[in-house]
Write an enzyme that holds these catalytic residues in place. Structure first.
Site, PDB file in Angstrom:
ATOM      1  N   ARG A   1       0.904  -1.157   0.000  1.00 53.63           N
ATOM      2  CA  ARG A   1       0.000   0.000   0.000  1.00 53.63           C
ATOM      3  C   ARG A   1       0.933   1.194   0.000  1.00 53.63           C
ATOM      4  O   ARG A   1       1.599   1.490   0.989  1.00 53.63           O
ATOM      5  CB  ARG A   1      -0.906  -0.026   1.230  1.00 53.63           C
ATOM      6  CG  ARG A   1      -1.767   1.217   1.354  1.00 53.63           C
ATOM      7  CD  ARG A   1      -2.973   1.016   2.231  1.00 53.63           C
ATOM      8  NE  ARG A   1      -3.964   0.185   1.559  1.00 53.63           N
ATOM      9  CZ  ARG A   1      -5.167  -0.083   2.039  1.00 53.63           C
ATOM     10  NH1 ARG A   1      -5.547   0.409   3.197  1.00 53.63           N
ATOM     11  NH2 ARG A   1      -6.003  -0.858   1.360  1.00 53.63           N
TER      12      ARG A   1
ATOM     13  N   HIS B   1      -7.014   0.768  -6.936  1.00 50.60           N
ATOM     14  CA  HIS B   1      -7.170  -0.273  -5.903  1.00 50.60           C
ATOM     15  C   HIS B   1      -7.641  -1.560  -6.595  1.00 50.60           C
ATOM     16  O   HIS B   1      -8.769  -2.006  -6.396  1.00 50.60           O
ATOM     17  CB  HIS B   1      -8.173   0.211  -4.856  1.00 50.60           C
ATOM     18  CG  HIS B   1      -8.077  -0.499  -3.542  1.00 50.60           C
ATOM     19  ND1 HIS B   1      -7.252  -1.578  -3.317  1.00 50.60           N
ATOM     20  CD2 HIS B   1      -8.729  -0.274  -2.356  1.00 50.60           C
ATOM     21  CE1 HIS B   1      -7.382  -1.981  -2.069  1.00 50.60           C
ATOM     22  NE2 HIS B   1      -8.263  -1.215  -1.463  1.00 50.60           N
TER      23      HIS B   1
ATOM     24  N   GLN C   1      -9.167  -4.594  -4.623  1.00 45.63           N
ATOM     25  CA  GLN C   1     -10.546  -4.351  -4.178  1.00 45.63           C
ATOM     26  C   GLN C   1     -11.523  -4.656  -5.308  1.00 45.63           C
ATOM     27  O   GLN C   1     -12.554  -5.304  -5.105  1.00 45.63           O
ATOM     28  CB  GLN C   1     -10.695  -2.887  -3.728  1.00 45.63           C
ATOM     29  CG  GLN C   1     -12.086  -2.558  -3.259  1.00 45.63           C
ATOM     30  CD  GLN C   1     -12.459  -3.298  -1.988  1.00 45.63           C
ATOM     31  OE1 GLN C   1     -11.741  -3.230  -0.996  1.00 45.63           O
ATOM     32  NE2 GLN C   1     -13.575  -4.029  -1.992  1.00 45.63           N
TER      33      GLN C   1
ATOM     34  N   ASP D   1     -18.242   4.923  -1.608  1.00 45.76           N
ATOM     35  CA  ASP D   1     -17.046   4.812  -0.769  1.00 45.76           C
ATOM     36  C   ASP D   1     -16.996   6.063   0.090  1.00 45.76           C
ATOM     37  O   ASP D   1     -17.762   7.019  -0.140  1.00 45.76           O
ATOM     38  CB  ASP D   1     -15.797   4.689  -1.678  1.00 45.76           C
ATOM     39  CG  ASP D   1     -14.546   4.271  -0.916  1.00 45.76           C
ATOM     40  OD1 ASP D   1     -14.628   3.969   0.294  1.00 45.76           O
ATOM     41  OD2 ASP D   1     -13.455   4.261  -1.537  1.00 45.76           O
TER      42      ASP D   1
ATOM     43  N   CYS E   1     -16.547  -0.677  -0.172  1.00 43.46           N
ATOM     44  CA  CYS E   1     -15.318  -1.431   0.117  1.00 43.46           C
ATOM     45  C   CYS E   1     -14.905  -1.331   1.581  1.00 43.46           C
ATOM     46  O   CYS E   1     -14.063  -2.106   2.034  1.00 43.46           O
ATOM     47  CB  CYS E   1     -14.192  -0.989  -0.811  1.00 43.46           C
ATOM     48  SG  CYS E   1     -13.638   0.694  -0.538  1.00 43.46           S
TER      49      CYS E   1
ATOM     50  N   ARG F   1     -12.353 -10.343  -0.331  1.00 44.54           N
ATOM     51  CA  ARG F   1     -10.965  -9.872  -0.423  1.00 44.54           C
ATOM     52  C   ARG F   1     -10.021 -11.048  -0.196  1.00 44.54           C
ATOM     53  O   ARG F   1      -8.997 -11.191  -0.862  1.00 44.54           O
ATOM     54  CB  ARG F   1     -10.684  -8.765   0.608  1.00 44.54           C
ATOM     55  CG  ARG F   1     -11.402  -7.447   0.406  1.00 44.54           C
ATOM     56  CD  ARG F   1     -10.986  -6.719  -0.861  1.00 44.54           C
ATOM     57  NE  ARG F   1      -9.559  -6.478  -0.943  1.00 44.54           N
ATOM     58  CZ  ARG F   1      -8.911  -5.440  -0.408  1.00 44.54           C
ATOM     59  NH1 ARG F   1      -9.578  -4.518   0.248  1.00 44.54           N
ATOM     60  NH2 ARG F   1      -7.600  -5.300  -0.556  1.00 44.54           N
TER      61      ARG F   1
HETATM   62  N1   CP Z   1     -11.156  -1.624   1.475  1.00 47.16           N
HETATM   63  C1   CP Z   1      -9.910  -1.632   1.969  1.00 47.16           C
HETATM   64  O1   CP Z   1      -8.903  -1.571   1.250  1.00 47.16           O
HETATM   65  O2   CP Z   1      -9.865  -1.800   3.323  1.00 47.16           O
HETATM   66  P1   CP Z   1      -8.583  -1.508   4.224  1.00 47.16           P
HETATM   67  O3   CP Z   1      -8.229  -0.057   4.062  1.00 47.16           O
HETATM   68  O4   CP Z   1      -9.041  -1.837   5.635  1.00 47.16           O
HETATM   69  O5   CP Z   1      -7.465  -2.398   3.767  1.00 47.16           O
END
Ligand code: CP
Length: 291
Positions: free
Chosen positions: A102, A129, A132, A212, A249, A277
């Site tokens: 990330r 992302h 996701q 979101d 998400c 996920r």
């Molecule tokens: N949706 C998502 O990526 O969740 P996190 O930020 O908890 O990893």
């Protein structure tokens, strides 16, 4: 054969992406007896922002498949000081078999990938992302079947998740309606994508309603007033098709982008989406690491 980075959906051929989703469904069916296909392999996970789902699903997924993980905050690593991306990539390549990051700066992730001999998996950047969206595609297939010809309607912020849905639309052949405040409207929309300033117009005939947070990580303190016409509430859901599902998400900001009524309704599939996920991640790991 080239390294199978999982960074940008459009860089991977449609059949391969569809194969990953097919494998994810299979791995979900085998969740109580997972194949030990990662035995002896290690995954490094590096985060420059907080995470619940991405971190847990990659870690648990890798371990269920018999592999090992190491997790580090980017701030703990020498890359947060003076060490170059080039050296970081070269060294990671000598320790582990893949790295999931990330990493806010998308260009930095791509630069890292140019300097590794192992797959790099995008666990979210400010631009996209894709992990996701793979879980979301899987969740839609589970709940309403093949995406071809379906209408997905997105509400709220034009963020990294929305931009990745845009990339997915021509691959899975669905219509994407994007409804955001006008100052955030996409400057150009790709094949299969239409912008609507009016949220109810966007929701008409939709099979999936998705939103979101209005305040992505790092944007804390920004005003949310302009997003209120794009809130997902019972009135908006009523514009969609019968049987339409609601997706998010997570994490959720209740009474901002979505109301409690929608979250409690049978349309809401957010926990399926979160569970998926895990299964999607396992299939992505298998595609990247086992060729
Ligand atoms: N949706 C998502 O990526 O969740 P996190 O930020 O908890 O990893």
């Amino acid at each position: 054969m080239s390294i199978r980075h999982f960074i940008n959906l459009p860089d991977i051929c449609a059949d391969e992406l569809k194969g990953i989703i097919k494998h994810a469904h299979k791995l979900k069916a085998e969740k109580f007896d997972p194949p030990q296909i990662m035995a002896g392999l290690s995954l490094a996970m590096v985060f420059d922002k907080r995470s619940t789902r991405t971190r847990m699903s990659f870690e648990i997924g890798m371990k269920q498949l018999g592999g090992h993980t190491i997790v580090m905050g980017m701030g703990e690593m020498q890359i947060a000081g003076a060490e170059s991306i080039e050296d970081t990539g070269a060294v990671l390549s000598r320790y582990v078999d893949a790295v999931m990051l990330r990493m806010s700066d998308h260009a930095n992730m791509e630069e890292l990938a140019r300097n590794t001999t192992i797959p790099v998996i995008n666990g979210m950047t400010n631009d996209s992302h894709p992990c996701q969206i793979m879980a979301d595609i899987m969740t839609i297939e589970e709940n309403i079947g093949d995406l071809k010809g379906k209408k997905i309607a997105w509400f709220g912020d034009y963020n990294n998740v929305c931009k990745t849905f845009e990339q997915a639309a021509p691959i899975w052949d669905f219509e994407l309606a994007i409804s955001t405040p006008e100052d955030l409207a996409p400057t150009s929309t790709g094949d299969k994508v239409t912008y609507y300033a009016d949220a109810k117009e966007a929701a008409k005939n939709a099979d999936v309603i998705v939103t979101d947070t209005w305040i992505s990580m790092g944007e804390e303190g920004k005003s949310i007033d302009k997003f209120m016409p794009y809130q997902v509430n019972s009135d908006l859901m009523a514009c969609a098709n019968d049987g339409a599902i609601f997706m998010h998400c997570m994490p959720i900001h209740k009474n901002e982008e979505v109301t409690p009524e929608v979250l409690k309704s049978p349309a809401c599939v957010i926990y399926d989406e979160a569970e998926n996920r895990l299964h999607a991640q396992k299939a992505i790991l298998a595609w990247s690491m086992l060729k």
